[in-house]
Design a protein around this motif. Structure first.
Motif, PDB file in Angstrom:
ATOM      1  N   HIS A 105       0.832  -1.201   0.000  1.00 21.88           N
ATOM      2  CA  HIS A 105       0.000   0.000   0.000  1.00 21.88           C
ATOM      3  C   HIS A 105       0.869   1.255   0.000  1.00 21.88           C
ATOM      4  O   HIS A 105       1.856   1.338   0.741  1.00 21.88           O
ATOM      5  N   MET A 106       0.487   2.217  -0.841  1.00 16.13           N
ATOM      6  CA  MET A 106       1.257   3.457  -0.975  1.00 16.13           C
ATOM      7  C   MET A 106       0.419   4.704  -0.728  1.00 16.13           C
ATOM      8  O   MET A 106       0.950   5.817  -0.741  1.00 16.13           O
ATOM      9  N   TYR A 107      -0.879   4.551  -0.511  1.00 15.31           N
ATOM     10  CA  TYR A 107      -1.781   5.685  -0.354  1.00 15.31           C
ATOM     11  C   TYR A 107      -2.718   5.423   0.827  1.00 15.31           C
ATOM     12  O   TYR A 107      -2.927   4.275   1.228  1.00 15.31           O
ATOM     13  N   LYS A 152      -3.332   0.325  -2.413  1.00 16.33           N
ATOM     14  CA  LYS A 152      -2.174   0.203  -3.298  1.00 16.33           C
ATOM     15  C   LYS A 152      -2.230   1.264  -4.392  1.00 16.33           C
ATOM     16  O   LYS A 152      -1.234   1.899  -4.716  1.00 16.33           O
ATOM     17  N   THR A 153      -3.398   1.415  -4.981  1.00 19.16           N
ATOM     18  CA  THR A 153      -3.649   2.447  -5.986  1.00 19.16           C
ATOM     19  C   THR A 153      -4.984   3.105  -5.658  1.00 19.16           C
ATOM     20  O   THR A 153      -5.817   2.522  -4.944  1.00 19.16           O
ATOM     21  N   GLY A 201      -8.921  15.623  -8.567  1.00 20.90           N
ATOM     22  CA  GLY A 201      -8.173  14.467  -9.055  1.00 20.90           C
ATOM     23  C   GLY A 201      -9.072  13.492  -9.787  1.00 20.90           C
ATOM     24  O   GLY A 201     -10.286  13.419  -9.552  1.00 20.90           O
ATOM     25  N   THR A 202      -8.461  12.723 -10.675  1.00 20.44           N
ATOM     26  CA  THR A 202      -9.254  11.804 -11.501  1.00 20.44           C
ATOM     27  C   THR A 202      -9.914  10.711 -10.665  1.00 20.44           C
ATOM     28  O   THR A 202     -10.921  10.136 -11.092  1.00 20.44           O
ATOM     29  N   HIS A 203      -9.365  10.416  -9.491  1.00 21.69           N
ATOM     30  CA  HIS A 203      -9.998   9.400  -8.648  1.00 21.69           C
ATOM     31  C   HIS A 203     -11.283   9.919  -8.014  1.00 21.69           C
ATOM     32  O   HIS A 203     -12.104   9.125  -7.542  1.00 21.69           O
ATOM     33  N   PHE A 204     -11.463  11.240  -7.965  1.00 20.27           N
ATOM     34  CA  PHE A 204     -12.712  11.822  -7.463  1.00 20.27           C
ATOM     35  C   PHE A 204     -13.622  12.289  -8.605  1.00 20.27           C
ATOM     36  O   PHE A 204     -14.840  12.179  -8.511  1.00 20.27           O
ATOM     37  N   LYS A 205     -13.018  12.807  -9.651  1.00 25.67           N
ATOM     38  CA  LYS A 205     -13.790  13.386 -10.750  1.00 25.67           C
ATOM     39  C   LYS A 205     -13.857  12.381 -11.900  1.00 25.67           C
ATOM     40  O   LYS A 205     -13.058  12.419 -12.838  1.00 25.67           O
ATOM     41  N   ASN A 206     -14.806  11.448 -11.793  1.00 21.46           N
ATOM     42  CA  ASN A 206     -14.946  10.412 -12.810  1.00 21.46           C
ATOM     43  C   ASN A 206     -16.402   9.966 -12.860  1.00 21.46           C
ATOM     44  O   ASN A 206     -17.232  10.366 -12.040  1.00 21.46           O
TER      45      ASN A 206
END
Length: 275
Positions: free
Chosen positions: A160-162, A180-181, A210-215
């Protein structure tokens, strides 16, 4: 040694306890000290041979001697639920759980000043002072602030990195998971499991762009539950200040509690507990 050990073998409250039990005053006391001691019974009482003090914020607090007080400070500051907090917060935590002694403020202050981890990871703030602009929430769990921290180097032992964190504007309650991502499906799963199923449907959520929120996946979830999604301005983290403040505290607690540098994901639950 932080706490000052009593010159005599008896604790600081021994005269109070003896007076409550025998109603006799020590002959070596001055008149002024005896006068003060006579008024003590209204504020103290004995239960199971233990002295307690009646308080205002709590029903009663147990009186501790120097050794017991040091043990309580160590556990509250760096124990399993300790987050290496500042001395003022440390005092409030000890009072909240029901302990007292006369030099609590001074002892907590000295203990925190001598904590090695607190000195190594103390924040260095260079930003000038500015006015705070609070964002109000009408009721608990109606408005959440989201943010992602990472990539964290070195990564945790599980890869895990986040970590993804959400903070309620009203109660300041925090939910967080390690990943992890970070993609849209992870954010949707986090909102469903950690927010909707536990606290109900919020009215608003705030995040960056960010693209992880705005999708599309997050957009469909918000449309399905009629959630208003607000985005902070790009390259302006102060626009989502509540999430940034939460991240700063969680990172500070993790820095002071990790042991190997790669076990931070295991300490996340303890960090949330300490928060």
């Amino acid at each position: 040694q932080v706490l000052q050990t009593e010159n005599r073998e008896t604790p600081w409250y021994q005269n109070i306890k003896d007076f409550l039990q025998t109603r006799t005053l020590p002959p070596e006391m001055s008149r002024k000290e005896q006068r003060v001691l006579r008024h003590m019974p209204s504020r103290y009482f004995i239960l199971a041979d233990i002295l307690y003090r009646r308080g205002f914020s709590t029903e009663y607090a147990r009186c501790l001697d120097a050794n017991e007080a040091l043990e309580v400070i160590q556990e509250a500051h760096e124990g399993i639920c300790g987050g290496h907090v500042g001395y003022q917060t440390l005092v409030k935590q000890i009072v909240r759980v029901g302990y007292c002694w006369p030099t609590m403020q001074r002892d907590c202050h000295q203990f925190v000043k001598k904590c090695i981890k607190c000195q190594l990871h103390a924040p260095s703030i260079h930003a000038p002072a500015a006015y705070l602009h609070s964002v109000s929430s009408p009721w608990p769990f109606s408005m959440w602030a989201f943010d992602v921290v990472g990539p964290i180097n070195p990564p945790a032992s599980n890869g895990h990195m986040y970590f993804l964190a959400a903070t309620d504007y009203f109660t300041k309650w925090v939910e967080a998971i390690t990943l992890k991502t970070v993609e849209g499906q992870h954010v949707v799963s986090f909102i469903h499991k950690n927010l909707l199923c536990r606290f109900g449907i919020p009215h608003d959520i705030v995040s960056d762009s960010g693209t992880h929120f705005k999708n599309e996946k997050v957009r469909n979830l918000c449309h399905k539950h009629n959630i208003q999604h607000h985005f902070s301005a790009p390259y302006y983290p102060q626009g989502n200040g509540q999430a940034e403040a939460t991240n700063k505290i969680l990172i500070r607690v993790l820095e002071r509690t990790v042991e190997t540098g790669r076990d931070w994901y295991e300490k996340m639950h303890n960090a949330l507990w300490a928060y």
